[in-house]
Design an enzyme around this catalytic site. Structure first.
Site, PDB file in Angstrom:
ATOM      1  N   ARG A  36     -18.634 -37.644 -20.872  1.00  0.00           N
ATOM      2  CA  ARG A  36     -17.246 -37.175 -20.686  1.00  0.00           C
ATOM      3  C   ARG A  36     -17.003 -36.665 -19.274  1.00  0.00           C
ATOM      4  O   ARG A  36     -15.913 -36.798 -18.743  1.00  0.00           O
ATOM      5  CB  ARG A  36     -16.940 -35.986 -21.644  1.00  0.00           C
ATOM      6  CG  ARG A  36     -16.910 -36.282 -23.095  1.00  0.00           C
ATOM      7  CD  ARG A  36     -16.572 -34.992 -23.863  1.00  0.00           C
ATOM      8  NE  ARG A  36     -17.637 -33.973 -23.785  1.00  0.00           N
ATOM      9  CZ  ARG A  36     -18.738 -33.970 -24.534  1.00  0.00           C
ATOM     10  NH1 ARG A  36     -18.915 -34.906 -25.417  1.00  0.00           N
ATOM     11  NH2 ARG A  36     -19.648 -33.019 -24.397  1.00  0.00           N
ATOM     12  N   SER A  37     -18.004 -36.027 -18.693  1.00  0.00           N
ATOM     13  CA  SER A  37     -17.830 -35.394 -17.377  1.00  0.00           C
ATOM     14  C   SER A  37     -18.279 -36.277 -16.222  1.00  0.00           C
ATOM     15  O   SER A  37     -18.079 -35.908 -15.058  1.00  0.00           O
ATOM     16  CB  SER A  37     -18.633 -34.089 -17.318  1.00  0.00           C
ATOM     17  OG  SER A  37     -18.330 -33.258 -18.391  1.00  0.00           O
ATOM     18  N   ARG A  93     -40.080 -25.091 -27.453  1.00  0.00           N
ATOM     19  CA  ARG A  93     -40.673 -23.763 -27.193  1.00  0.00           C
ATOM     20  C   ARG A  93     -41.965 -23.509 -27.951  1.00  0.00           C
ATOM     21  O   ARG A  93     -42.863 -22.844 -27.438  1.00  0.00           O
ATOM     22  CB  ARG A  93     -39.662 -22.661 -27.538  1.00  0.00           C
ATOM     23  CG  ARG A  93     -38.538 -22.555 -26.540  1.00  0.00           C
ATOM     24  CD  ARG A  93     -37.630 -21.401 -26.912  1.00  0.00           C
ATOM     25  NE  ARG A  93     -36.407 -21.448 -26.131  1.00  0.00           N
ATOM     26  CZ  ARG A  93     -35.226 -21.069 -26.579  1.00  0.00           C
ATOM     27  NH1 ARG A  93     -35.098 -20.608 -27.809  1.00  0.00           N
ATOM     28  NH2 ARG A  93     -34.161 -21.143 -25.808  1.00  0.00           N
ATOM     29  N   CYS A 123     -32.677 -16.220 -25.171  1.00  0.00           N
ATOM     30  CA  CYS A 123     -32.115 -15.174 -24.300  1.00  0.00           C
ATOM     31  C   CYS A 123     -32.335 -13.757 -24.845  1.00  0.00           C
ATOM     32  O   CYS A 123     -32.465 -12.805 -24.058  1.00  0.00           O
ATOM     33  CB  CYS A 123     -30.636 -15.431 -24.046  1.00  0.00           C
ATOM     34  SG  CYS A 123     -29.674 -15.841 -25.503  1.00  0.00           S
ATOM     35  N   GLN A 150     -25.840  -8.786 -29.573  1.00  0.00           N
ATOM     36  CA  GLN A 150     -25.792  -9.967 -28.713  1.00  0.00           C
ATOM     37  C   GLN A 150     -24.365 -10.344 -28.324  1.00  0.00           C
ATOM     38  O   GLN A 150     -23.460 -10.359 -29.154  1.00  0.00           O
ATOM     39  CB  GLN A 150     -26.477 -11.155 -29.420  1.00  0.00           C
ATOM     40  CG  GLN A 150     -27.961 -10.914 -29.597  1.00  0.00           C
ATOM     41  CD  GLN A 150     -28.685 -12.048 -30.302  1.00  0.00           C
ATOM     42  OE1 GLN A 150     -29.464 -11.800 -31.216  1.00  0.00           O
ATOM     43  NE2 GLN A 150     -28.470 -13.293 -29.885  1.00  0.00           N
ATOM     44  N   LYS A 219     -36.969 -16.759 -33.959  1.00  0.00           N
ATOM     45  CA  LYS A 219     -37.351 -17.003 -32.547  1.00  0.00           C
ATOM     46  C   LYS A 219     -37.945 -15.729 -31.951  1.00  0.00           C
ATOM     47  O   LYS A 219     -38.912 -15.779 -31.180  1.00  0.00           O
ATOM     48  CB  LYS A 219     -36.127 -17.411 -31.727  1.00  0.00           C
ATOM     49  CG  LYS A 219     -35.614 -18.809 -32.006  1.00  0.00           C
ATOM     50  CD  LYS A 219     -34.319 -19.069 -31.244  1.00  0.00           C
ATOM     51  CE  LYS A 219     -33.631 -20.312 -31.783  1.00  0.00           C
ATOM     52  NZ  LYS A 219     -32.282 -20.490 -31.209  1.00  0.00           N
ATOM     53  N   ARG A 241     -24.176 -10.020 -33.655  1.00  0.00           N
ATOM     54  CA  ARG A 241     -23.241 -10.409 -32.581  1.00  0.00           C
ATOM     55  C   ARG A 241     -22.224  -9.284 -32.405  1.00  0.00           C
ATOM     56  O   ARG A 241     -21.701  -8.759 -33.403  1.00  0.00           O
ATOM     57  CB  ARG A 241     -22.542 -11.709 -32.991  1.00  0.00           C
ATOM     58  CG  ARG A 241     -21.739 -12.350 -31.897  1.00  0.00           C
ATOM     59  CD  ARG A 241     -22.574 -13.016 -30.825  1.00  0.00           C
ATOM     60  NE  ARG A 241     -23.006 -14.364 -31.157  1.00  0.00           N
ATOM     61  CZ  ARG A 241     -23.873 -15.060 -30.416  1.00  0.00           C
ATOM     62  NH1 ARG A 241     -24.431 -14.532 -29.338  1.00  0.00           N
ATOM     63  NH2 ARG A 241     -24.217 -16.282 -30.756  1.00  0.00           N
ATOM     64  N   HIS A 248     -26.947  -9.097 -23.419  1.00  0.00           N
ATOM     65  CA  HIS A 248     -27.558  -8.798 -24.718  1.00  0.00           C
ATOM     66  C   HIS A 248     -28.268  -7.453 -24.648  1.00  0.00           C
ATOM     67  O   HIS A 248     -28.929  -7.136 -23.649  1.00  0.00           O
ATOM     68  CB  HIS A 248     -28.617  -9.859 -25.064  1.00  0.00           C
ATOM     69  CG  HIS A 248     -28.054 -11.195 -25.450  1.00  0.00           C
ATOM     70  ND1 HIS A 248     -26.715 -11.423 -25.679  1.00  0.00           N
ATOM     71  CD2 HIS A 248     -28.686 -12.381 -25.673  1.00  0.00           C
ATOM     72  CE1 HIS A 248     -26.546 -12.689 -26.017  1.00  0.00           C
ATOM     73  NE2 HIS A 248     -27.716 -13.301 -26.015  1.00  0.00           N
ATOM     74  N   ASN A 315     -27.600 -12.163 -20.422  1.00  0.00           N
ATOM     75  CA  ASN A 315     -28.162 -13.299 -21.152  1.00  0.00           C
ATOM     76  C   ASN A 315     -27.995 -14.619 -20.414  1.00  0.00           C
ATOM     77  O   ASN A 315     -28.770 -15.552 -20.628  1.00  0.00           O
ATOM     78  CB  ASN A 315     -27.548 -13.407 -22.552  1.00  0.00           C
ATOM     79  CG  ASN A 315     -26.044 -13.387 -22.528  1.00  0.00           C
ATOM     80  OD1 ASN A 315     -25.446 -12.360 -22.174  1.00  0.00           O
ATOM     81  ND2 ASN A 315     -25.427 -14.495 -22.861  1.00  0.00           N
TER      82      ASN A 315
HETATM   83  P1  A2P Z   1     -20.054 -31.524 -20.747  1.00  0.00           P
HETATM   84  O1  A2P Z   1     -19.320 -30.451 -19.967  1.00  0.00           O
HETATM   85  O2  A2P Z   1     -19.876 -32.881 -20.136  1.00  0.00           O
HETATM   86  O3  A2P Z   1     -19.790 -31.477 -22.219  1.00  0.00           O
HETATM   87  P2  A2P Z   1     -22.380 -24.885 -22.863  1.00  0.00           P
HETATM   88  O4  A2P Z   1     -23.725 -24.379 -23.285  1.00  0.00           O
HETATM   89  O5  A2P Z   1     -21.664 -23.927 -21.966  1.00  0.00           O
HETATM   90  O6  A2P Z   1     -21.556 -25.344 -24.017  1.00  0.00           O
HETATM   91  O7  A2P Z   1     -22.686 -26.212 -21.937  1.00  0.00           O
HETATM   92  C1  A2P Z   1     -23.339 -27.354 -22.441  1.00  0.00           C
HETATM   93  C2  A2P Z   1     -23.691 -28.316 -21.276  1.00  0.00           C
HETATM   94  O8  A2P Z   1     -24.405 -29.429 -21.820  1.00  0.00           O
HETATM   95  C3  A2P Z   1     -22.488 -28.909 -20.579  1.00  0.00           C
HETATM   96  O9  A2P Z   1     -22.792 -29.121 -19.208  1.00  0.00           O
HETATM   97  C4  A2P Z   1     -22.311 -30.243 -21.307  1.00  0.00           C
HETATM   98  O10 A2P Z   1     -21.633 -31.229 -20.547  1.00  0.00           O
HETATM   99  C5  A2P Z   1     -23.734 -30.644 -21.471  1.00  0.00           C
HETATM  100  N1  A2P Z   1     -23.892 -31.631 -22.543  1.00  0.00           N
HETATM  101  C6  A2P Z   1     -23.466 -31.547 -23.831  1.00  0.00           C
HETATM  102  N2  A2P Z   1     -23.779 -32.677 -24.518  1.00  0.00           N
HETATM  103  C7  A2P Z   1     -24.440 -33.482 -23.649  1.00  0.00           C
HETATM  104  C8  A2P Z   1     -25.020 -34.783 -23.727  1.00  0.00           C
HETATM  105  N3  A2P Z   1     -25.004 -35.486 -24.871  1.00  0.00           N
HETATM  106  N4  A2P Z   1     -25.595 -35.313 -22.621  1.00  0.00           N
HETATM  107  C9  A2P Z   1     -25.616 -34.611 -21.465  1.00  0.00           C
HETATM  108  N5  A2P Z   1     -25.087 -33.383 -21.316  1.00  0.00           N
HETATM  109  C10 A2P Z   1     -24.498 -32.816 -22.382  1.00  0.00           C
END
Ligand code: A2P
Length: 337
Positions: A36-37, A93, A123, A150, A219, A241, A248, A315
């Protein structure tokens, strides 16, 4: 060196990019996130790459914070392509071939990365480890009762957004908060946290097992044993939470082989790297700081072998991005030596 940041757009990944820029100046950083990004230009100028066999070649280090599924799929591929992976998810882990490292506690374990993967602890566990190690070296730790407070940010950006989005609506009617709390709680939706978090405290965090403990709580037990190398350490965890954005906190009742001398305990805590002692630390005041802070240090009313304290850490920083980058520094030092 070429350093991959996987999950670069997330709450932890954004901080990892900043810390990696500061601590690996002059080295090349490459951002990865989901499809997506891909193609998006981030505020530091990095262009997000997609994870593909042809894009993951030629890295020395890969820092992962993109969730367990992405780590399980892609960490071994980065490692096979020659990178040392530092993974912030829970995927590896407890793997005996994967060291689980807190940089001030067990840095030498970096040499035991037989799969080319090193894991970054949970964390909440991370926050406890600095004082636990300082006191273990002084008195011999045998058990801990740990109750956490947390922050919403432990669930990533979506956890922060859910809390901040609830605050105004739940808080607008004080009479309702006093006399009809359930109605106040039901005015907003929740999906990230197990109940309405604004103006509330939620004593369920993660998935319950058949003993009545959550995966988050387990954990704390399993990771503490591995990091501290105390296989029979007894841990009684309760994870809660609270409506805090970042930071945390954990109330700890720690019991030792030896009787605890308060003065020596304070000396041990004060002398430990990146650990600060103050009277009564709060997570809001310590958000954005690298150090872990401990306060309310006091002997037990009933047991001379036991010490009680309250520990707070950011955290997203020490709990996640900072320790990941510190492990990367340990790897780089080892390669250079
Ligand atoms: P994206 O922004 O494209 O969804 P958070 O922990 O803040 O939710 O962030 C999760 C991170 O992991 C984001 O950078 C997200 O990217 C990335 N991510 C989530 N799913 C995937 C995937 N299938 N492949 C690669 N990166 C991912």
């Amino acid at each position: 060196m070429r350093i991959a940041i996987v999950g670069a757009t997330g709450a932890v990944g954004t901080i990892m990019r900043r810390l990696a820029r500061e601590r690996f100046e002059g080295h090349e950083l490459v951002a990865f996130a989901s499809e997506r990004s891909a193609g998006k230009t981030l505020e530091d100028g990095l262009v997000v790459q997609p994870l593909r066999d042809d894009t993951i070649e030629g890295f020395d280090l890969a820092l992962f914070s993109a969730g367990g599924d992405t780590s399980r799929d892609w960490s071994p591929r980065f490692a096979a392509a020659g990178a040392t992976v530092v993974d912030n998810s829970s995927a590896f882990r407890m793997d005996p071939d994967v060291p689980l490292i807190v940089s001030e506690v067990n840095p030498d374990a970096v040499g035991a990365a037989r799969k080319g993967i090193i894991a970054n602890p949970n964390c909440t566990t991370m926050v406890i480890m600095l004082p636990a190690k300082a006191l273990h070296d002084a008195f011999g730790l045998t058990s801990m009762v740990c109750t956490s407070f947390q922050a919403a940010g432990g669930a990533g950006q979506k956890g922060i957004d859910e809390l901040t989005g609830q605050v105004a609506t739940v808080g607008e009617d004080v009479d309702q908060l006093v006399n009809h709390g359930e109605a106040a709680a039901r005015k907003v939706e929740h999906s990230v946290h197990a109940n309405t978090l604004a103006y509330n405290v939620v004593p369920l965090l993660g998935t319950l097992d058949d003993q009545g403990y959550t995966d988050e709580e387990m954990k704390m037990l399993n990771e503490s044993r591995k990091i501290l190398s105390i296989p029979n350490l007894e841990v009684t965890p309760t994870c809660v939470r609270v409506p805090v954005v970042v930071g945390h906190s954990v109330a700890v009742r720690a019991t030792f082989d030896q009787e605890v001398d308060l003065g020596r305990a304070l000396d041990a805590l004060n002398g430990f790297p990146n650990l600060v002692v103050t009277e009564a630390p709060t997570p809001l005041e310590w958000a954005g700081r690298n150090e872990t802070v401990v306060g309310r240090v006091r002997g037990d009313l009933n047991d001379p072998h036991t010490l009680n304290f309250f520990v707070v850490g950011d955290n997203l920083l020490k709990g996640a991005a900072l320790n990941t980058v510190q492990i990367a520094e340990l790897v780089a030092q080892r390669v250079a030596a």
